[in-house]
Design an enzyme around this catalytic site. Structure first.
Site, PDB file in Angstrom:
ATOM      1  N   CYS A 283       0.832  -1.201   0.000  1.00 60.46           N
ATOM      2  CA  CYS A 283       0.000   0.000   0.000  1.00 60.46           C
ATOM      3  C   CYS A 283       0.869   1.254   0.000  1.00 60.46           C
ATOM      4  CB  CYS A 283      -0.915  -0.001   1.225  1.00 60.46           C
ATOM      5  SG  CYS A 283      -2.010   1.438   1.293  1.00 60.46           S
TER       6      CYS A 283
ATOM      7  N   CYS B 103     -16.460  -9.033   5.748  1.00 62.88           N
ATOM      8  CA  CYS B 103     -15.775  -7.790   5.396  1.00 62.88           C
ATOM      9  C   CYS B 103     -14.544  -8.105   4.537  1.00 62.88           C
ATOM     10  CB  CYS B 103     -15.344  -7.054   6.659  1.00 62.88           C
ATOM     11  SG  CYS B 103     -16.686  -6.845   7.862  1.00 62.88           S
TER      12      CYS B 103
ATOM     13  N   CYS C 224     -19.258   2.354   8.386  1.00 58.19           N
ATOM     14  CA  CYS C 224     -18.496   1.716   9.462  1.00 58.19           C
ATOM     15  C   CYS C 224     -17.256   2.570   9.678  1.00 58.19           C
ATOM     16  CB  CYS C 224     -18.123   0.292   9.054  1.00 58.19           C
ATOM     17  SG  CYS C 224     -17.071  -0.569  10.250  1.00 58.19           S
TER      18      CYS C 224
ATOM     19  N   CYS D  96       0.624   4.856   6.811  1.00 60.41           N
ATOM     20  CA  CYS D  96       0.018   4.723   8.139  1.00 60.41           C
ATOM     21  C   CYS D  96       1.001   4.019   9.082  1.00 60.41           C
ATOM     22  CB  CYS D  96      -1.277   3.927   8.051  1.00 60.41           C
ATOM     23  SG  CYS D  96      -2.441   4.559   6.814  1.00 60.41           S
TER      24      CYS D  96
ATOM     25  N   CYS E  66     -19.397  -5.994   3.734  1.00 57.49           N
ATOM     26  CA  CYS E  66     -18.701  -4.730   3.977  1.00 57.49           C
ATOM     27  C   CYS E  66     -17.367  -4.771   3.245  1.00 57.49           C
ATOM     28  CB  CYS E  66     -18.484  -4.543   5.478  1.00 57.49           C
ATOM     29  SG  CYS E  66     -17.595  -3.032   5.941  1.00 57.49           S
TER      30      CYS E  66
ATOM     31  N   CYS F  79       0.501   0.314  10.250  1.00 56.35           N
ATOM     32  CA  CYS F  79       0.089  -0.727   9.308  1.00 56.35           C
ATOM     33  C   CYS F  79       1.254  -1.489   8.684  1.00 56.35           C
ATOM     34  CB  CYS F  79      -0.754  -0.113   8.197  1.00 56.35           C
ATOM     35  SG  CYS F  79      -1.445  -1.367   7.095  1.00 56.35           S
TER      36      CYS F  79
ATOM     37  N   ARG G 115     -18.007  -2.380  17.736  1.00 52.52           N
ATOM     38  CA  ARG G 115     -17.286  -3.614  17.414  1.00 52.52           C
ATOM     39  C   ARG G 115     -15.941  -3.674  18.155  1.00 52.52           C
ATOM     40  NH1 ARG G 115     -20.602  -5.572  13.507  1.00 52.52           N
ATOM     41  NH2 ARG G 115     -21.656  -4.023  12.208  1.00 52.52           N
TER      42      ARG G 115
END
Length: 322
Positions: A55, A99, A192, A59, A132, A62, A264
């Site tokens: 990616c 998801c 979400c 972040c 999702c 991550c 959640r």
């Protein structure tokens, strides 16, 4: 229409709730939870990484970021049949929400996006599963096409407060995230959106995040509360485990601020004891992610969750009729 000048909750009100003595806060949250939800029911979700690693975002938490040196191998977008098979397995294991996460900065209008649309259509045809996705930033047209394919919900976390955000991510802005949430909402897809605790943020940052979530034009239908899972090779690898009472306070505050939302208990659950998870359920969490992984980080096994539910007298939410 809600505007910035007419918030549902002031920052002082959110802070007062968050800082309530913890036993009183638990009691208040539990009472709110019981007014709006069945306290004995937990929704079980499954999260699958359909495209892993590489990616371009940076972040700090991550391991899938191309900027970091975590031991995550980049993998291409999964085959549609393989993803559908995973959804069927999740359904058999008792999940009612499936998801799919792709390590993209944004969705592109290309063959891979068409492939995701086909995954959604095929999984919806199984029946009994909410679907999702989390694919990064979306345009309004992409959100519309996801809705037309049958998507129920879109995950796009704010992660933290706007003031702390730049310490964690530099490759996109807070406003970029809010724009995607707006596109999703306008397309008629359920939102979400939650955050991560334990990244070095202050108590004030946690309060500000909850304040932002509760004062979106419509509060998210789903609010994941994540504990940072420090991964070797990422900038946050050395962070210590977030205090369980911070998790309990965040969950309880979210429950009071957003009484009808699903809250959640998400990443970091493997590090929580059964007693600590029970506190989170008492505080108003009514959903978990089951399965051995949450994207690339470890998660409790399905059998361990079944045993936990037995001990606590909880039951998994049943699928709605088609």
């Amino acid at each position: 229409m809600l505007t910035a000048s007419t918030p549902r909750w002031s920052i002082d009100e959110v802070a007062a709730i968050y800082r309530t003595p913890v036993l009183e806060l638990l009691l208040r949250a539990a009472e709110v939870h019981r007014r709006h939800h069945d306290p004995g029911e937990i929704q079980v979700c499954r999260l699958l990484s359909i495209k892993t690693g590489g990616c371009p975002e940076d972040c700090a938490y991550c391991p899938q970021s191309a900027h970091h040196k975590a031991a995550v191998e980049s993998e291409p977008l999964m085959d549609v049949d393989a993803v559908v098979a995973e959804a069927e397995r999740a359904r058999r294991d008792g999940a009612t929400r499936f998801c799919m996460g792709a390590a993209w900065r944004e969705a592109k209008d290309d063959a891979r996006f068409e492939q995701v649309l086909e995954m959604i259509r095929r999984i919806k045809a199984i029946g009994g599963l909410e679907v999702c996705t989390t694919l990064g930033m979306l345009t309004a047209d992409q959100a519309r096409r996801l809705k037309e394919a049958g998507l129920d919900a879109y995950n796009h976390n704010l992660d933290t407060s706007e003031s702390f955000y730049g310490r964690i991510i530099s490759t996109r802005t807070y406003e970029d995230r809010l724009d995607t949430l707006r596109h999703v909402r306008e397309a008629g897809v359920s939102v979400c959106c939650g955050g991560i605790l334990g990244m070095g943020e202050s108590e004030g940052d946690r309060i500000a995040l909850l304040h932002t979530l509760a004062n979106l034009p419509e509060p998210p239908e789903s609010v994941p509360i994540n504990a940072l899972v420090p991964v070797e090779g990422t900038p946050l690898a050395g962070r210590s485990r977030v205090d369980v009472w911070a998790m309990v306070r965040a969950i309880a505050t979210a429950r009071i601020l957003m009484p009808t939302s699903m809250v959640r208990l998400s990443a970091g659950r493997l590090e929580l004891s059964e007693a600590e998870q029970a506190l989170c359920f008492l505080a108003g969490a009514n959903s978990i992610f089951a399965g051995e992984k949450l994207l690339t980080t470890p998660n409790p096994e399905v059998d361990a969750d079944r045993l936990l539910f037995e001990r606590l007298g909880l039951r998994a939410r049943e699928a709605s009729p088609r």
